[in-house]
Design an enzyme around this catalytic site. Sequence first.
Site, mmCIF file in Angstrom:
data_model
loop_
_atom_site.group_PDB
_atom_site.id
_atom_site.type_symbol
_atom_site.label_atom_id
_atom_site.label_comp_id
_atom_site.label_asym_id
_atom_site.label_seq_id
_atom_site.Cartn_x
_atom_site.Cartn_y
_atom_site.Cartn_z
ATOM 1 N N SER A 164 1.521 -7.649 -1.102
ATOM 2 C CA SER A 164 2.383 -8.550 -0.308
ATOM 3 C C SER A 164 1.765 -9.924 -0.070
ATOM 4 O O SER A 164 2.473 -10.871 0.268
ATOM 5 C CB SER A 164 2.774 -7.902 1.014
ATOM 6 O OG SER A 164 1.700 -7.900 1.914
ATOM 7 N N THR A 182 0.823 -1.214 0.000
ATOM 8 C CA THR A 182 0.000 0.000 0.000
ATOM 9 C C THR A 182 0.853 1.258 0.000
ATOM 10 O O THR A 182 0.443 2.293 -0.523
ATOM 11 C CB THR A 182 -0.943 -0.035 1.218
ATOM 12 O OG1 THR A 182 -1.801 -1.145 1.055
ATOM 13 C CG2 THR A 182 -1.771 1.217 1.367
ATOM 14 N N THR A 218 1.668 -4.534 4.119
ATOM 15 C CA THR A 218 1.512 -4.878 5.536
ATOM 16 C C THR A 218 0.903 -6.269 5.743
ATOM 17 O O THR A 218 1.050 -6.850 6.816
ATOM 18 C CB THR A 218 0.628 -3.836 6.253
ATOM 19 O OG1 THR A 218 -0.648 -3.801 5.610
ATOM 20 C CG2 THR A 218 1.277 -2.468 6.232
ATOM 21 N N ASP A 219 0.239 -6.804 4.719
ATOM 22 C CA ASP A 219 -0.482 -8.068 4.921
ATOM 23 C C ASP A 219 0.437 -9.236 5.270
ATOM 24 O O ASP A 219 0.084 -10.079 6.099
ATOM 25 C CB ASP A 219 -1.298 -8.427 3.664
ATOM 26 C CG ASP A 219 -2.471 -7.480 3.453
ATOM 27 O OD1 ASP A 219 -2.783 -6.702 4.374
ATOM 28 O OD2 ASP A 219 -3.065 -7.505 2.361
HETATM 29 N N1 ASP Z 1 -2.724 -5.383 0.529
HETATM 30 C C1 ASP Z 1 -1.619 -4.545 0.911
HETATM 31 C C2 ASP Z 1 -0.348 -5.389 0.869
HETATM 32 O O1 ASP Z 1 -0.054 -6.070 1.797
HETATM 33 C C3 ASP Z 1 -1.861 -3.992 2.255
HETATM 34 C C4 ASP Z 1 -0.853 -3.020 2.760
HETATM 35 O O2 ASP Z 1 0.254 -2.888 2.279
HETATM 36 O O3 ASP Z 1 -1.194 -2.319 3.751
HETATM 37 O O4 ASP Z 1 0.333 -5.371 -0.136
#
Ligand code: ASP
Length: 325
Positions: free
Chosen positions: A60, A13, A93-94
Amino acid sequence: MTKKIAIIGTGGTIAGQGASDTDLTGYTAGVLPLEEIISSVPGVRDYGPFVCNQFCNIESSDITLFQWVRLSKLVQKCVDNDDIAGVVITHGTDSMEETAYFLHLTVHTDKPIVITGSMRPAGAVSADGPINLLQAIQVARTPESYNKGVLVVMNGYIDSARDVTKMNTTNVATFGSPNAGHLGIVQDGIAQYYMCPLRKHTMESEFGLPEDDDLPRVEILTCYAGIEEIMGLAIVATNPSGLILAGLGHGTIPQPIRKVTSNLPIPVVRASRTGSGIVSKVPQDVEAGYFVCDSLSPQKARILLMLALQKERTCKDLERIFKEY
Ligand code: ASP
């Protein structure tokens, strides 16, 4: 001459873009190039010089074991360079906690390795990417960040890769370490530490990387009330090298799954789906031939077991490994 910080971009993100400034969920992750993300951070140049590497630009949840191995090799190469003071990785973050733990166990260095990302896409109202990246770089520049293993810096907090977990789907205050607490706080441009990781990592880690980039396959089965035997049989039929059972409560395994996963010729580890606490050995584990994960989440127990199973291991070895890491 001031040593460089290597910044490695992997997507997420923090590199995401939405159709509008108020779109906080329907955006596309992994779009913007790393250089553009860095240039949007006020004051960042005060912490340079930097050397940048766009490793990939993905969501991710799509990261693969192959990419983990390649990323770990790249980070090792960076920290082995005398001109590099530390590494900062931008990441979705995932799966951030998983990549962080993989690097925590496979990169051998005392230099700071810091992972950050954001919960709101670049350009969105109150985007958290720029401040998170700035603070991650500040942590990498703080001398006290040496020999602390891989660190996750999000929302002003510093957490150890071993204990950190994402706990909320969308809130910027999503990361924490329910069992251990945050290691520290980023304030006034430096990392302030209050805790230290005690389990083995980086310099002390006995784990290496596969020559052929291929890791043993370890699967996770999440248990629930009413789960049927067929779910256990199906996962065993895939022939994994190891199995993590995310049980209920204190890692309790429902009878139908216990029946088909007891005394298998592969290591089976009891973990918990609760998100915090320790799973400790009970007399029934001896009967079933189960190992226990200690305080690792199912997804981190999987990583540890994958790395451990690159070698022939006795039951004693595996028990020791789950106590030491
Ligand atoms: N879907 C995103 C990822 O993990 C979420 C994020 O980065 O906050 O790539």
